[in-house]
Scaffold this active site. Structure first.
Site, PDB file in Angstrom:
ATOM      1  N   LYS A 191       0.843  -1.199   0.000  1.00 55.08           N
ATOM      2  CA  LYS A 191       0.000   0.000   0.000  1.00 55.08           C
ATOM      3  C   LYS A 191       0.878   1.248   0.000  1.00 55.08           C
ATOM      4  O   LYS A 191       2.057   1.229   0.383  1.00 55.08           O
ATOM      5  CB  LYS A 191      -0.963   0.020   1.185  1.00 55.08           C
ATOM      6  CG  LYS A 191      -0.296   0.116   2.575  1.00 55.08           C
ATOM      7  CD  LYS A 191       0.029   1.527   3.038  1.00 55.08           C
ATOM      8  CE  LYS A 191       0.822   1.532   4.325  1.00 55.08           C
ATOM      9  NZ  LYS A 191       1.532   2.775   4.608  1.00 55.08           N
TER      10      LYS A 191
ATOM     11  N   GLY B  70       7.542   1.409   4.888  1.00 54.08           N
ATOM     12  CA  GLY B  70       6.337   2.240   4.897  1.00 54.08           C
ATOM     13  C   GLY B  70       5.314   1.804   3.864  1.00 54.08           C
ATOM     14  O   GLY B  70       4.465   2.587   3.452  1.00 54.08           O
TER      15      GLY B  70
ATOM     16  N   GLY C 274       4.251  -4.126   4.010  1.00 51.32           N
ATOM     17  CA  GLY C 274       4.566  -5.467   3.508  1.00 51.32           C
ATOM     18  C   GLY C 274       4.235  -6.553   4.520  1.00 51.32           C
ATOM     19  O   GLY C 274       3.547  -7.523   4.200  1.00 51.32           O
ATOM     20  N   GLY C 275       4.687  -6.385   5.757  1.00 57.38           N
ATOM     21  CA  GLY C 275       4.415  -7.378   6.796  1.00 57.38           C
ATOM     22  C   GLY C 275       2.937  -7.495   7.108  1.00 57.38           C
ATOM     23  O   GLY C 275       2.403  -8.596   7.282  1.00 57.38           O
ATOM     24  N   SER C 276       2.242  -6.358   7.143  1.00 59.41           N
ATOM     25  CA  SER C 276       0.789  -6.355   7.403  1.00 59.41           C
ATOM     26  C   SER C 276       0.032  -7.045   6.281  1.00 59.41           C
ATOM     27  O   SER C 276      -0.928  -7.787   6.517  1.00 59.41           O
ATOM     28  CB  SER C 276       0.276  -4.926   7.561  1.00 59.41           C
ATOM     29  OG  SER C 276       0.870  -4.307   8.677  1.00 59.41           O
TER      30      SER C 276
ATOM     31  N   ASP D  44      -2.546  -1.963  10.488  1.00 62.91           N
ATOM     32  CA  ASP D  44      -2.728  -1.909   9.031  1.00 62.91           C
ATOM     33  C   ASP D  44      -3.317  -3.189   8.440  1.00 62.91           C
ATOM     34  O   ASP D  44      -3.694  -3.215   7.271  1.00 62.91           O
ATOM     35  CB  ASP D  44      -1.372  -1.666   8.333  1.00 62.91           C
ATOM     36  CG  ASP D  44      -0.954  -0.208   8.352  1.00 62.91           C
ATOM     37  OD1 ASP D  44      -1.803   0.647   8.644  1.00 62.91           O
ATOM     38  OD2 ASP D  44       0.226   0.076   8.057  1.00 62.91           O
TER      39      ASP D  44
END
Length: 293
Positions: free
Chosen positions: A8, A96, A99-101, A134
């Site tokens: 995102k 930012g 990616g992990g979310s 997120d």
């Protein structure tokens, strides 16, 4: 089962105040782009979760949000079978771009489908916030207004067709660092989030782009000038506007023309300012249903 975990960007990011619980109240316009990690998920007869990744520095235990998300659902529903997850990372880490979310969101969706748990998108999102602020948005995807700590989501109309150039310098910025560098009382200008929402509803890409802003940017650019240099280069090469995404250090530029974006990408690669350069476009949901999870 193969799933795409999409990145995102924040078209607008405002921080309103620090809450008593230590979290910050935010107001952001989120947008999914076609840049993604891949999760291959399959059932195993042996109980437990086995997570592997293509990057040696990424944890493969409970410290990983993918593991955490999968374990949460499997424990809740008493799933006795095991799970094998192969995570291939392409979204830059600590960039930012959630990616992990997004990986965690894909794990929620995948486990729900694979074990036929029957949870709706809303029910998945209710659980997802326990893993990260997120993650609910990364399940929803598309264009959305995020409020609260990022978990209160309102779907917005699609952003008009445009192209996105992503440039990440060879540095990492933690969200914690970004907040430490943010002087809430000293914010001179807050992004016009309501104005942007109006522009999106009117389908006016140029007006929307002119209002793109991130309150974290001045403090982070002061610390890492290369972020400002990437932003300036993108705008010199035809971006309607370029801003930092999330807590940084990734910069994205919005273009109204694919060829202009491609030329800007070549210039950015040649400059050596960015370690990761990725040219893509936005991802929108059609009729409230994604063509891929």
């Amino acid at each position: 089962m193969r799933l795409k975990a999409m990145a995102k960007i924040n078209l607008g990011l405002d921080v309103l105040r620090k809450r008593e619980d230590g979290y910050h109240e935010v107001r952001m316009i989120m947008q999914t782009i076609r840049m993604y990690d891949i999760l291959d998920i399959r059932k195993t007869k042996k109980p437990g979760i086995v997570l592997t990744t293509n990057l040696p520095f990424i944890p493969t235990d409970r410290r990983n949000l993918v593991y955490k998300a999968a374990e949460m659902l499997m424990d809740e529903f008493g799933v006795e079978e095991g799970l094998s997850i192969k995570l291939r990372k392409f979204i830059p880490v600590a960039a930012g771009m959630a990616g992990g979310s997004s990986d965690a969101a894909a794990a929620f969706v995948g486990v729900n489908r694979l074990f036929h748990l029957g949870l709706t998108e809303e029910q998945l999102m209710e659980r997802a916030v326990k893993v990260g602020a997120d993650v609910p948005y990364c399940i929803m995807r598309g264009t959305a207004l995020a409020e609260g700590i990022g978990e209160k989501l309102t779907r917005l109309p699609k952003v008009p067709k445009c192209y996105v150039l992503v440039g990440k310098p060879g540095i990492n910025v933690s969200t914690k660092t970004a907040y430490e560098n943010l002087n809430l009382a000293g914010i001179e200008r807050h992004p016009d989030i309501d104005g942007m929402i109006g522009d999106i509803k009117n389908g006016d890409l140029y007006a929307m782009a002119s209002k793109m802003e991130n309150v974290f940017e001045p403090g982070i650019v002061g610390q890492y000038p290369v972020i400002g240099q990437i932003r300036d280069l993108m705008e010199e090469k035809g971006a309607l506007r370029a801003v930092m995404s999330g807590s940084g250090p990734t910069v994205f530029g919005i273009f109204d023309d694919r060829d202009k974006m491609a030329a800007a990408a070549r210039s950015l690669r040649k400059s050596g300012l960015a370690k990761t350069v990725f040219a893509t476009d936005i991802y929108n949901r059609d009729g409230g249903v994604t063509d891929d999870k």
